[in-house]
Write an enzyme that holds these catalytic residues in place. Structure first.
Site, PDB file in Angstrom:
ATOM      1  N   GLY A 180      95.407 -79.619-123.928  1.00  0.00           N
ATOM      2  CA  GLY A 180      95.787 -81.012-124.677  1.00  0.00           C
ATOM      3  C   GLY A 180      96.682 -80.363-125.802  1.00  0.00           C
ATOM      4  O   GLY A 180      96.277 -79.592-126.487  1.00  0.00           O
TER       5      GLY A 180
ATOM      6  N   GLU B 179     100.009 -88.494-126.980  1.00  0.00           N
ATOM      7  CA  GLU B 179      98.861 -88.290-125.962  1.00  0.00           C
ATOM      8  C   GLU B 179      97.779 -88.999-126.233  1.00  0.00           C
ATOM      9  O   GLU B 179      96.772 -89.087-125.605  1.00  0.00           O
ATOM     10  CB  GLU B 179      98.518 -86.983-125.491  1.00  0.00           C
ATOM     11  CG  GLU B 179      99.748 -85.984-125.013  1.00  0.00           C
ATOM     12  CD  GLU B 179      98.923 -84.632-124.318  1.00  0.00           C
ATOM     13  OE1 GLU B 179      97.899 -84.284-124.845  1.00  0.00           O
ATOM     14  OE2 GLU B 179      99.744 -83.947-123.503  1.00  0.00           O
TER      15      GLU B 179
ATOM     16  N   THR C  85     112.639 -78.195-130.462  1.00  0.00           N
ATOM     17  CA  THR C  85     112.438 -76.880-129.646  1.00  0.00           C
ATOM     18  C   THR C  85     113.320 -77.039-128.409  1.00  0.00           C
ATOM     19  O   THR C  85     113.123 -77.958-127.597  1.00  0.00           O
ATOM     20  CB  THR C  85     110.870 -76.836-129.416  1.00  0.00           C
ATOM     21  OG1 THR C  85     110.447 -78.004-128.575  1.00  0.00           O
ATOM     22  CG2 THR C  85     110.199 -76.692-130.652  1.00  0.00           C
TER      23      THR C  85
ATOM     24  N   GLY D 151     112.732 -74.373-125.769  1.00  0.00           N
ATOM     25  CA  GLY D 151     112.183 -73.454-124.860  1.00  0.00           C
ATOM     26  C   GLY D 151     113.038 -71.859-124.826  1.00  0.00           C
ATOM     27  O   GLY D 151     113.107 -71.417-125.975  1.00  0.00           O
TER      28      GLY D 151
ATOM     29  N   ASP E 182     103.189 -75.786-128.345  1.00  0.00           N
ATOM     30  CA  ASP E 182     102.282 -76.156-129.284  1.00  0.00           C
ATOM     31  C   ASP E 182     102.034 -75.182-129.952  1.00  0.00           C
ATOM     32  O   ASP E 182     101.732 -75.185-131.279  1.00  0.00           O
ATOM     33  CB  ASP E 182     100.856 -76.512-128.455  1.00  0.00           C
ATOM     34  CG  ASP E 182     101.176 -77.850-127.412  1.00  0.00           C
ATOM     35  OD1 ASP E 182     101.804 -78.815-127.732  1.00  0.00           O
ATOM     36  OD2 ASP E 182     100.524 -77.640-126.401  1.00  0.00           O
TER      37      ASP E 182
ATOM     38  N   SER F 265      95.856 -68.993-124.884  1.00  0.00           N
ATOM     39  CA  SER F 265      97.076 -68.015-124.780  1.00  0.00           C
ATOM     40  C   SER F 265      97.652 -68.235-126.191  1.00  0.00           C
ATOM     41  O   SER F 265      98.668 -67.413-126.387  1.00  0.00           O
ATOM     42  CB  SER F 265      98.112 -68.679-123.792  1.00  0.00           C
ATOM     43  OG  SER F 265      98.449 -69.778-124.348  1.00  0.00           O
TER      44      SER F 265
HETATM   45  O1  RIB Z   1     101.526 -78.670-124.154  1.00  0.00           O
HETATM   46  C1  RIB Z   1     100.548 -78.110-123.113  1.00  0.00           C
HETATM   47  C2  RIB Z   1      99.352 -79.328-123.013  1.00  0.00           C
HETATM   48  O2  RIB Z   1     100.106 -80.306-122.308  1.00  0.00           O
HETATM   49  C3  RIB Z   1      98.468 -78.870-121.977  1.00  0.00           C
HETATM   50  O3  RIB Z   1      97.435 -78.126-122.526  1.00  0.00           O
HETATM   51  C4  RIB Z   1      97.994 -80.215-121.238  1.00  0.00           C
HETATM   52  O4  RIB Z   1      96.747 -80.627-121.351  1.00  0.00           O
HETATM   53  C5  RIB Z   1      98.996 -81.060-121.923  1.00  0.00           C
HETATM   54  O5  RIB Z   1      98.392 -81.986-122.856  1.00  0.00           O
END
Ligand code: RIB
Length: 306
Positions: free
Chosen positions: A38, A136, A211, A213, A243, A282
């Site tokens: 997430g 989200e 960002t 990449g 993230d 990670s």
């Molecule tokens: O940015 C990566 C995340 O996007 C994943 O962990 C997935 O759950 C989505 O939310």
């Protein structure tokens, strides 16, 4: 300065594939994992590992107690979170041999925030700090509005992009965090070299982090622009790299590092992240990032400023 993240939490179902499934195709995967993820959870963990004081707000379903434990293990305060009898959010993620991913989301409890929950979490947080959110969860516009009314700083990562983003009060933000797709969506334009200056012109109050990449990142704050490339590393899984960048960058800014140092730190953290499989798992901690920088294991490109 503390962070209150109204952040999504997902159970990530991850399938390793040689290349992504195409329309009409059925194919075998090479491996399957269930991970904590997430964008919200990942960003809370990244900011906490960067050294931040992070409170996570959100709903977790009957199947998601391990997500809360993952946050707690990273030092994130989960006291404001609530349990729900519904199912948690989840993601179906294909990770290709190139390290790239594609992600399908199911909102679950991420879409069940209520106005009274938002009010109570904001009241409990107090009058000083940064409210962070991603695209989200539901009630995004309301959270931005209420947080700004309380005089809190607000950072919004417009990921994943949806048309609804253009109805949010982006003009109230202190930080807008986007990739090229999200920036182009907000501007209603094609992705090109002018995305950052155009966003900065449209939203002069906000700092903008763009960002890119493997092409690095750019940012603008108060008319001051900065740009950094990425580290040359072999990516095995890019999930949560954005993230990780976001969490480390924001914490760098909040601790007063300045944009150049925040970009450097975030670039190094993301470079370590992409060399490991998974999402939350990670994300490197601050000591690992500093060790990689100090020992020369990562060559972080110079920051250009103008
Ligand atoms: O940015 C990566 C995340 O996007 C994943 O962990 C997935 O759950 C989505 O939310």
């Amino acid at each position: 300065m503390p962070i209150l993240n109204f952040g999504s939490l997902n159970i990530d179902h991850v399938y390793r594939v040689d290349s992504f499934v195409q329309p009409g195709e059925t194919k075998h995967s090479k491996a399957y994992m269930v991970n904590s993820g997430g964008k919200g959870l990942n960003q809370s963990i990244a900011a906490a590992k960067a050294g931040g004081q992070v409170l996570h707000a959100g709903l977790v379903g009957r199947d998601g107690s391990f997500l809360v434990e993952k946050l707690q293990a990273a030092g994130v305060d989960t006291a404001l979170m609530q349990a729900s009898d519904e199912v948690s959010g989840h993601a179906i993620i294909q990770v290709a041999d190139s390290g790239q991913n594609c992600i399908l989301l199911y909102g679950g409890t991420n879409q069940l925030l209520t106005e009274s929950y938002v009010e109570s979490a904001l009241s409990a947080f107090g009058g000083e700090g940064l409210v962070l959110l991603q695209n989200e969860t539901n009630l995004t516009a309301l959270i931005i509005q209420k947080a700004a009314e309380k005089g809190l700083k607000v950072a919004f990562n417009a990921a994943p992009y949806s048309d609804a983003v253009n109805s949010y009060p982006i003009n109230l933000l202190d930080w807008l965090i986007v990739n090229e797709v999200e920036a182009a969506g907000i501007l209603g334009a094609d992705a090109d070299e002018q995305l950052l200056p155009r966003l900065a012109e449209r939203y002069p109050r906000a700092g903008i982090l763009l960002t890119l990449g493997s092409a690095g990142a750019r940012c603008c704050q108060n008319g001051h622009f900065a740009s950094i490339g990425s580290c040359a590393v072999q990516a095995v899984d890019t999930t949560a790299a954005g993230d990780t960048f976001t969490g480390y960058f924001l914490q760098g800014i909040l601790q007063g590092s300045g944009t150049a140092e925040a970009l450097r730190l975030a670039t190094a953290a993301a470079a370590l992240c992409v060399q490991r499989p998974g999402a939350a798992d990670s994300i490197p901690n601050r000591a690992e990032v500093e060790q990689a920088l100090n020992e020369g294991a990562l060559r972080v490109p110079e920051v250009q400023e103008w």
